[in-house]
Design an enzyme around this catalytic site. Structure first.
Site, mmCIF file in Angstrom:
data_model
loop_
_atom_site.group_PDB
_atom_site.id
_atom_site.type_symbol
_atom_site.label_atom_id
_atom_site.label_comp_id
_atom_site.label_asym_id
_atom_site.label_seq_id
_atom_site.Cartn_x
_atom_site.Cartn_y
_atom_site.Cartn_z
ATOM 1 N N HIS A 289 -11.889 -0.193 7.004
ATOM 2 C CA HIS A 289 -12.811 -1.254 6.568
ATOM 3 C C HIS A 289 -13.203 -2.161 7.722
ATOM 4 C CE1 HIS A 289 -9.739 -4.512 6.228
ATOM 5 N NE2 HIS A 289 -8.926 -3.561 5.820
ATOM 6 N N GLU A 335 -13.350 -4.755 1.913
ATOM 7 C CA GLU A 335 -12.072 -4.303 1.356
ATOM 8 C C GLU A 335 -11.185 -5.487 0.996
ATOM 9 O OE1 GLU A 335 -7.811 -3.107 1.321
ATOM 10 O OE2 GLU A 335 -8.810 -4.590 2.567
HETATM 11 ZN ZN ZN Z 1 -6.910 -3.683 5.742
#
Ligand code: ZN
Length: 496
Positions: A289, A335
């Site tokens: 991410h 995320e």
């Molecule tokens: Zn992470």
């Protein structure tokens, strides 16, 4: 990385094993891991794998890019201009590296803003707290709140308290350190559990085993049925001091937080490919991410993940290796506090889910790699039944065997194990629909020392271990994209 439930409960569960190891408890079982053995896959791919490992020894495109990301773009919380700078930069990086079909998939992300914040013990002594508001927390009134503290060592203890004991107070949680998967529940669910009993604020011991007067942030998750109350992490030392003072008599704390939500912002998943030579529609997706918390540099979490995956994929490309299936590199967005990138990617895949042959996420930092985690079939939470390979369906057992075969190629870098449990928050929407999930597993020596803190900076990422992680990912990704057959996923029967 790694929150709870909507913010990636899968990932949280998967790391309990390594977290437990950090406790140093005498009864801690060693992590389950399976030894490699060379089979037909090793025989077929030995030459290519050795080329990758050799080239990896001097490869540093990913680390150079990570250095730029950390020092010139820096922390990049969803909604911040830095995140969108990182997204544009990431796409340009993939283009310059010669990846194909580079694109940014638009994703709307939440925009939580910390603002100024502070906390202090105001009675029986006066002392500022080392605090960091939890992500997605509401703020306090402008003048802050001052309230008596109630110390709570566990959810069971909270449940046993009367509403009278909690009402109007600031709950301080310190369950000790039992690994991330356990402690994250207090950060994530603690605020609403306390609010349900009438608390006006929550302070939670940071989710770490290391006491260095450093607070660790992370997302909370409000229960919409109870009032939202402000919540912050405090350092381990401060949590312990409050605990000691509470044994002597009443303790009062002052908390001031400007935290609030602003309108959603357009950001995006960054995507690039090596298009498959025979089955371009079949995809092995790998990434991490691109967003981080709003402290530190997001170096290990998850700069090391996206740049490790980047280095792995570009190395395959540089060596001129042409897998039969497509390798797709993705830097997922959001995320940390929402998971919008993973959900958007799943939506984009749509009905072609069966063409997602495998999903690999690196979001555990780039410490010494042990091997690859695979599956996520079984709960790894404390108290869950221990992992038992023999109880798995035959297709999953065969998949473990195939991975042990592939892992034997990683002997030269000491990363030749296969461990149960693998995945990550961003690929969870894929994993849930039957796509086999993998993740690099490391020795996790210090990951939770820096995780979600101002200290998650480039110097924490050892270039040598970073290279080994990238090498491991390159070998595994290449073989999975080229080999005959594929690994089994969760609910494989249902997904067929
Ligand atoms: Zn992470």
């Amino acid at each position: 990385m790694r929150g709870i439930a909507a913010f990636g409960v899968g990932a949280a569960l998967l790391f309990v094993q390594t977290g437990l190891a950090q406790m140093g408890a005498p009864d801690t079982p060693p992590p389950v891991s399976m030894q490699a053995f060379a089979g037909p896959l090793a025989a077929k791919y030995r030459v290519d794998a050795d080329r990758i490992l050799k080239a990896s020894e001097t490869e540093d495109d990913g680390y150079v890019a990570l250095t730029y990301l950390c020092d010139h773009i820096g922390k990049r919380l969803s909604g911040s201009p830095q995140l969108n700078t990182a997204v544009e930069w990431g796409a340009e990086l993939m283009r310059k590296a010669g990846l194909q079909n580079v694109t940014v998939q638009p994703v709307m992300v939440p925009h939580w803003v910390r603002g100024s914040e502070s906390g202090a013990i105001v009675a029986p002594v006066t002392k500022p707290l080392h605090m960091l508001g939890l992500g997605m927390s509401v703020g306090t009134p402008k003048e802050g709140i001052t309230a008596e503290v109630v110390f709570v060592p566990s959810f069971a203890a909270l449940d046993a308290m009367s509403a009278e004991q909690v009402k109007g107070k600031i709950v301080v949680f310190n369950p000790g350190w039992h690994g991330y998967g356990f402690n994250v529940m207090y950060r994530g669910l603690g605020p609403s559990k306390a609010a349900a009993k009438g608390a006006v604020g929550v302070l939670v011991r940071s989710a770490t085993g290391l006491a260095m007067q450093t607070p660790h942030t992370g997302a909370l998750r409000y229960d919409e049925k109870v009032p939202k109350i402000p919540a912050a992490a405090i350092s381990v030392e401060d949590a312990l001091m409050i605990e000691r003072l509470c044994k002597e008599g009443p303790v009062k704390v002052h908390l001031q937080m400007d935290a609030h939500m602003e309108p959603e912002v357009k950001a995006g998943n960054v995507i690039g490919e090596i298009v498959g030579s025979e089955h371009p529609e079949q995809v092995v997706v790998i990434g991490g991410h691109i967003d981080s918390w709003d402290v530190g540099q997001g170096a290990q979490d998850d700069g090391s993940g996206i740049m490790g995956a980047f280095q792995a994929v570009t190395l395959i490309h540089k060596l001129g290796l042409k897998p039969k299936r497509t390798i797709r590199l993705v830097f997922w967005v959001n995320e940390e506090n929402g998971g919008a990138g993973g959900v958007a990617y799943r939506k984009m895949v749509g009905e072609k889910i069966k063409d997602q042959v495998a999903a690999i996420e690196m979001d555990e930092g780039a410490e010494k790699p042990l091997g690859m985690g695979y599956g996520g079939f079984e709960s790894m939470m404390p108290g869950a039944a221990p992992f038992d390979l023999n109880k798995l369906p035959p297709d999953q057992q065969q998949s473990y065997a195939a991975l042990q075969d592939i892992a034997s190629l990683l002997g030269p870098i000491g990363a030749d194990r296969v461990l149960p449990g693998g995945g990550g928050s961003d690929i969870e929407p894929l994993t849930d629909d039957g796509v086999p999930a993998l993740a690099p597993r490391t020795d996790d020596q210090h990951y939770f020392d820096w995780h979600h803190t101002d200290a998650d900076t480039l110097d924490k990422v050892d270039p040598k271990e970073f290279r080994k992680n990238a090498a491991m990912l390159a070998v595994v990704t290449y073989v999975l994209a080229d080999m005959d057959g594929r690994l089994a996923g969760k609910n494989a029967a249902a997904a067929k």
